[in-house]
Motif scaffolding. Structure first.
Motif, mmCIF file in Angstrom:
data_model
loop_
_atom_site.group_PDB
_atom_site.id
_atom_site.type_symbol
_atom_site.label_atom_id
_atom_site.label_comp_id
_atom_site.label_asym_id
_atom_site.label_seq_id
_atom_site.Cartn_x
_atom_site.Cartn_y
_atom_site.Cartn_z
ATOM 1 N N VAL A 89 18.043 -8.004 12.773
ATOM 2 C CA VAL A 89 18.420 -7.786 13.774
ATOM 3 C C VAL A 89 20.401 -7.871 14.615
ATOM 4 O O VAL A 89 19.821 -9.147 14.381
ATOM 5 C CB VAL A 89 17.733 -8.027 15.464
ATOM 6 N N ALA A 90 20.895 -7.326 14.658
ATOM 7 C CA ALA A 90 22.501 -7.840 14.628
ATOM 8 C C ALA A 90 22.788 -6.778 16.021
ATOM 9 O O ALA A 90 22.903 -5.887 16.240
ATOM 10 C CB ALA A 90 23.070 -6.983 13.288
ATOM 11 N N GLY A 91 24.042 -7.843 16.874
ATOM 12 C CA GLY A 91 25.065 -7.329 17.714
ATOM 13 C C GLY A 91 23.905 -7.298 18.801
ATOM 14 O O GLY A 91 24.354 -5.887 19.891
ATOM 15 N N ILE A 92 23.411 -8.008 19.818
ATOM 16 C CA ILE A 92 22.497 -8.492 20.707
ATOM 17 C C ILE A 92 23.940 -8.542 21.581
ATOM 18 O O ILE A 92 23.815 -9.371 21.409
ATOM 19 C CB ILE A 92 20.898 -9.187 20.424
ATOM 20 N N ARG B 212 28.588 -7.130 9.777
ATOM 21 C CA ARG B 212 29.333 -7.677 9.081
ATOM 22 C C ARG B 212 28.784 -8.762 8.743
ATOM 23 O O ARG B 212 28.282 -9.127 7.178
ATOM 24 C CB ARG B 212 31.182 -7.957 9.427
ATOM 25 N N ALA B 213 28.126 -9.380 9.927
ATOM 26 C CA ALA B 213 27.135 -11.113 9.662
ATOM 27 C C ALA B 213 26.169 -10.427 9.000
ATOM 28 O O ALA B 213 25.566 -11.366 7.296
ATOM 29 C CB ALA B 213 27.122 -11.944 10.758
ATOM 30 N N ALA B 214 25.100 -9.901 9.264
ATOM 31 C CA ALA B 214 23.849 -8.872 8.463
ATOM 32 C C ALA B 214 23.929 -8.889 7.566
ATOM 33 O O ALA B 214 23.333 -9.156 6.013
ATOM 34 C CB ALA B 214 23.619 -7.725 9.379
ATOM 35 N N LEU B 215 25.001 -7.898 7.020
ATOM 36 C CA LEU B 215 25.404 -7.499 5.632
ATOM 37 C C LEU B 215 25.462 -9.399 4.996
ATOM 38 O O LEU B 215 25.107 -8.651 3.420
ATOM 39 C CB LEU B 215 26.532 -6.309 5.963
ATOM 40 N N ASN B 216 27.021 -9.256 5.258
ATOM 41 C CA ASN B 216 26.837 -10.772 4.461
ATOM 42 C C ASN B 216 25.581 -11.114 4.637
ATOM 43 O O ASN B 216 25.107 -12.250 2.830
ATOM 44 C CB ASN B 216 27.827 -11.679 4.904
ATOM 45 N N PHE B 217 24.857 -11.339 5.058
ATOM 46 C CA PHE B 217 23.152 -12.374 4.821
ATOM 47 C C PHE B 217 22.369 -11.539 4.407
ATOM 48 O O PHE B 217 21.940 -12.546 3.057
ATOM 49 C CB PHE B 217 22.475 -12.329 6.275
ATOM 50 N N ALA B 218 22.247 -10.621 4.309
ATOM 51 C CA ALA B 218 21.461 -9.532 3.070
ATOM 52 C C ALA B 218 22.133 -9.446 1.814
ATOM 53 O O ALA B 218 21.217 -9.747 0.783
ATOM 54 C CB ALA B 218 21.318 -8.409 3.522
ATOM 55 N N ILE B 219 22.751 -10.032 1.366
ATOM 56 C CA ILE B 219 23.829 -9.914 -0.014
ATOM 57 C C ILE B 219 23.852 -10.746 -0.228
ATOM 58 O O ILE B 219 23.331 -11.393 -1.569
ATOM 59 C CB ILE B 219 25.098 -8.970 0.022
#
Length: 399
Positions: free
Chosen positions: A341-344, A369-376
């Motif tokens: 969950v991003a951007g709350i 962006r932070a969520a994508l970095n974490f996933a990658i």
């Protein structure tokens, strides 16, 4: 020596009435006086059955009276409507008894007593009702008023809507509704149900128009048998057109709303194995349920490892929606993927905390962006730790 026929005729014409008849015990007319033949026509002789001349509604009462006189010696009196030579039914009062040798029935007929004259108030009320009926028929544009007798014959047929149907006012008067509309035995049987005493309403098409019709049973006496039907038909063709156009517009609006919902919650594969769902605007329970179905289906179809719920564009959620979002993350995990969950926003975070649910297992990131970095990074570490990524025997890993 007088014949039996002469004796009977003597008994018959000794009576004072003008309409006289001799009938067999089974109701066949054997002889009639000149007055009877003049009133009812020449068909009253030659074995015609009295029951066949009687109005259909009177035949049961005639049969009961006839059975009674055959069992008694004194005369029996009853009222009956008999068909004359012109086909009209005449109300008559009959007095009949067995002949002296009991081989026949002797009878006399008189016009039935006239009803008591109406009072001036009753006449005034009757005239008022006539004016009301004429006013409705003359000025209410989509209206047709019609009435049938007990045999389905039109007694009244008027209204401005008659002309719109391509007919002339009063055109059906004297015609049978069964001949005009009962094209099949099923239709005729349905029309006969109109006389069962029930008020009906229905819609149907006739004469190129759509009609909303009320069918109202008519009785000569309160509580008596139904001897007619009143029909009130409204031409609803114009409203049906408007209704169809409105239905088409509602269908178009529903389709447009679905497109808007799909555009407002697009599921995007931003990386191999990473899906993102940006949510914008107001999030309600219905929209959250649709999102859950679509997202879970995409996770299975694309074999995604991560699903990112981007709430950057969501300003407000209620407690019920927040609960749905947590359930969605749990469902993602059950499919073998990770939900992020991003951007709350702060107020959304307060709402979720107010639920009192365990949020320790909820993976949240500051923004997309932070969520994508974490996933990658997570997928890269997973690939590096897999056997396929381990160095071959005898070799050192690259620095």
């Amino acid at each position: 020596m007088e014949s039996a026929s002469s004796v009977l005729l003597g008994e018959l014409f000794a009576r004072s009435a003008d309409l006289l008849f001799i009938a067999s015990t089974d109701g066949a007319l054997l002889h009639g006086s000149g007055g009877l033949r003049e009133a009812l026509g020449p068909g009253v002789e030659g074995g015609a059955l009295l029951a066949d001349l009687a109005h259909p509604d009177d035949r049961a009462a005639l049969s009961a009276a006839w059975s009674s006189l055959l069992q008694r010696d004194e005369p029996v009196s009853f009222n009956v409507r008999l068909r004359d030579g012109g086909g009209a039914y005449r109300p008559l009062s009959c007095s009949a008894s067995r002949s002296s040798d009991r081989s026949a029935v002797l009878g006399s007929l008189r016009p039935a007593p006239a009803a008591a004259p109406m009072t001036e108030q009753e006449l005034s009320t009757l005239r008022l009702k006539a004016r009301i009926l004429d006013g409705l028929a003359e000025h209410v544009d989509p209206l047709t008023i019609w009435a049938l007798d007990g045999d389905g014959i039109y007694l009244y047929h008027d209204g401005k809507a008659v002309a719109k149907a391509g007919l002339t006012r009063g055109q059906h008067v004297g015609s049978s509704v069964y001949d005009i509309y009962a094209a099949t035995p099923e239709a005729a049987a349905e029309m006969r149900k109109w006389y069962d005493g029930q008020v009906r309403r229905g819609r149907g098409e006739a004469h190129g128009a759509d009609w909303d019709t009320w069918l109202i049973p008519l009785r000569s006496e309160p509580g008596g048998r139904v001897d007619g039907v009143l029909g009130v038909s409204l031409d609803v063709s114009d409203s049906r057109i408007v209704e169809n156009e409105l239905r088409i517009q509602l269908d178009q609006i529903a389709a447009q709303q679905k497109v808007i919902r799909d555009l407002s919650t697009p599921i995007i594969e931003v990386w191999d194995g990473v899906l993102t769902l940006p949510m914008v605007g107001t999030v309600d329970s219905v929209r959250t349920a649709e999102v859950m179905d679509s997202l879970l289906a995409q996770i299975v179809e694309k074999r995604a490892r991560f699903a990112i719920l981007d709430l950057t564009g969501v300003e407000v959620v209620d407690t019920r929606v927040a609960s749905h979002l947590i359930q969605l993350v749990t469902a993602i995990r059950l499919l073998g993927a990770d939900g992020i969950v991003a951007g709350i926003k702060p107020n959304v975070a307060q709402t979720m905390v107010a639920l009192g649910l365990d949020l320790s297992q909820l993976n949240t990131q500051r923004n997309l962006r932070a969520a994508l970095n974490f996933a990658i990074r997570s997928m890269t570490r997973a690939q590096g730790a897999s056997p396929a990524a381990s160095p071959a025997p005898g070799k050192k890993p690259a620095p």
